[in-house]
Design an enzyme around this catalytic site. Structure first.
Site, PDB file in Angstrom:
ATOM      1  N   GLU A 159      37.940  37.398  45.270  1.00 50.59           N
ATOM      2  CA  GLU A 159      37.625  35.968  45.464  1.00 50.59           C
ATOM      3  C   GLU A 159      38.787  35.104  44.968  1.00 50.59           C
ATOM      4  OE1 GLU A 159      35.424  32.636  42.985  1.00 50.59           O
ATOM      5  OE2 GLU A 159      34.257  34.485  43.131  1.00 50.59           O
ATOM      6  N   HIS A 160      39.342  35.450  43.813  1.00 47.88           N
ATOM      7  CA  HIS A 160      40.498  34.710  43.284  1.00 47.88           C
ATOM      8  C   HIS A 160      41.719  34.871  44.190  1.00 47.88           C
ATOM      9  CE1 HIS A 160      39.574  33.474  38.953  1.00 47.88           C
ATOM     10  NE2 HIS A 160      38.428  33.939  39.424  1.00 47.88           N
ATOM     11  N   HIS A 165      34.973  39.934  42.487  1.00 46.63           N
ATOM     12  CA  HIS A 165      35.333  38.639  41.911  1.00 46.63           C
ATOM     13  C   HIS A 165      36.847  38.441  41.896  1.00 46.63           C
ATOM     14  CE1 HIS A 165      36.409  36.146  38.320  1.00 46.63           C
ATOM     15  NE2 HIS A 165      35.577  35.324  38.932  1.00 46.63           N
ATOM     16  N   GLU A 184      39.183  34.015  31.989  1.00 44.83           N
ATOM     17  CA  GLU A 184      37.819  33.678  32.393  1.00 44.83           C
ATOM     18  C   GLU A 184      36.814  34.550  31.646  1.00 44.83           C
ATOM     19  OE1 GLU A 184      35.171  33.093  36.495  1.00 44.83           O
ATOM     20  OE2 GLU A 184      37.216  33.875  36.606  1.00 44.83           O
TER      21      GLU A 184
END
Length: 424
Positions: free
Chosen positions: A49-50, A46, A126
């Site tokens: 992905e950022h 993840h 997040e």
């Protein structure tokens, strides 16, 4: 028309030409997700992905964002347990620009130290936002206990501790190992020229060719039924009850999807009509059938007031007892099939849905199952298949429960669950 290729680089490319549209969509599916991470690297997929959006050797993060907005396109990504997807939708005339930008992001992400530190703070936020959303958090609470000891149970976002212990070089190394052509499926749908896109993407992939990646998955063990609770100062109690499900290779997946829709998949479902419409126990109540390559679960979720917990367990117990003893009815089976048919074929009017169907089909099954073939399987589901599935899945004693709520209410939740499920 659908064309599929396995490129010399090992990447798989699938393209559907739809001439009557004025749009196109591309998705890059990378065969890496939270399941591929050990404890120290939890959240790496993840985080990467950022980082893909933070710039390349030739484009800044602002350049990437402005390029898509200037052509009216949409660019996004998401990370799942078993894969990551970067996708875009544009006008048909801009698909080649989208291809250029996406592959620049996939293979040339800069991972600058400054961006790494900044984006880690973003992911911390997040995680905090997620933990402040108990209706989202309940899924992770259940999964961590259900797949305890296996990376399938790890939160996709990772944890503050795992991210805090991760260096830029750690993340960059993980990226270099997994973001290679042989670990990717590229799916494109829309008003495009398949041969032209094939030539373009094949050329890009040839420059990035590397040895195939080997990853050995450890199949999760199904744990003994459990109770797991988390105390948070919130008004409602979020509850998840679930039983072990099936993988997406199991032929019963069509039966499972039909049954899940009947149980709690829509506003005409048994749970919605009984627990919400008739009894007023919740605003949100639903069931979900989740399948992975070698495991799965069938879950029931509700957010309700602490004073309604016992009534909820009683009502749910009654519904499941009726299903075990009486099964379902022909009319609701037929209604559900028509609902699923409508969902499948109306979804084909979206270029994004078409692209996603192609990409996931190749990623999971290495083939494209047509909508007609899917509906043939769904319409082959009869009462006997559903009743056999119910008896296979909803066996007494198979249910586990996770709950999030104010600490003073957790003993009440546990007692209510034990009262109705403890002796099943």
């Amino acid at each position: 028309m659908i064309n599929t290729w396995t490129l010399n680089s090992g990447a798989k490319l699938v393209i559907e030409d739809i001439p009557h549209l004025r749009s196109a969509a591309i998705g890059a599916y990378i065969n890496v997700g939270s399941r591929n991470e050990d404890g120290a690297m939890a959240g790496a997929s993840h985080f990467i992905e950022h980082m893909l959006f933070k710039g390349t050797s030739t484009r800044t993060a602002r350049n990437i964002a402005e390029s898509f907005e200037s052509m009216g396109g949409q660019l996004n990504a998401y990370t799942a347990k078993e894969y990551t997807c970067v996708y875009a939708r544009t006008l048909d005339e801009d698909i080649h620009s989208a291809v250029d930008i996406i592959f620049d992001m996939l293979f040339n992400a800069s991972f600058a130290e400054k961006d790494f530190n900044t984006e880690r703070e973003v992911v911390y936020e997040e995680i905090g936002m997620y933990e402040d959303s108990p209706d989202e958090l309940i899924h992770d609470v259940f999964a961590q206990k259900f797949w305890q000891g296996n990376s399938m149970g790890s939160p996709i976002l990772g944890t503050v501790d795992s991210l805090g212990g991760m260096s830029r070089d750690d993340l960059f190394g993980f990226y270099n190992r997994h973001y290679i052509p042989s670990n990717m499926v590229i799916a494109i749908a829309g008003n495009i020229n398949p041969q032209q896109l094939y030539d373009e993407i094949n050329g890009i992939m040839e420059k990035q060719k590397q040895s195939p990646l080997e990853f050995v998955k450890t199949k999760p063990e199904h744990v003994t039924p459990f109770i797991s609770t988390v105390s948070k100062e919130i008004e409602q109690v979020q509850i998840c009850l679930a039983v072990p499900g099936i993988s997406y290779f199991d032929e019963d997946r069509y039966t499972q999807n039909v049954f899940n829709t009947i149980l709690g998949g829509g506003i005409s479902s048994r749970l919605f009509q009984s627990l919400r419409e008739e009894l007023g126990l919740a605003y949100s109540v639903f069931s979900s059938a989740t399948s992975y390559s070698d495991t799965g679960l069938l879950g029931i979720f509700i957010g309700t007031g602490p004073g309604k917990v016992d009534k909820f367990f009683e009502a749910l117990y009654t519904q499941l007892e009726v299903l075990l003893k009486q099964g379902i009815f022909e009319d609701e089976l037929n209604r559900t099939k028509k609902l699923m048919k409508s969902s499948v074929f109306l979804g084909l009017e979206s270029v994004m849905n078409r692209m996603n169907r192609l990409g996931r089909g190749i990623l999971m099954y290495d083939e494209i199952v047509t909508p007609e073939e899917v509906m043939e399987k769904i319409y082959a589901v009869d009462l006997e298949k559903v009743h056999t599935y119910i008896k296979r899945i909803l066996q007494p004693g198979n249910f586990s429960m996770a709950a999030i709520g104010d600490g003073q209410h957790m003993p009440v939740v546990e007692q209510a669950f034990q009262k109705w499920w403890g002796n099943r």
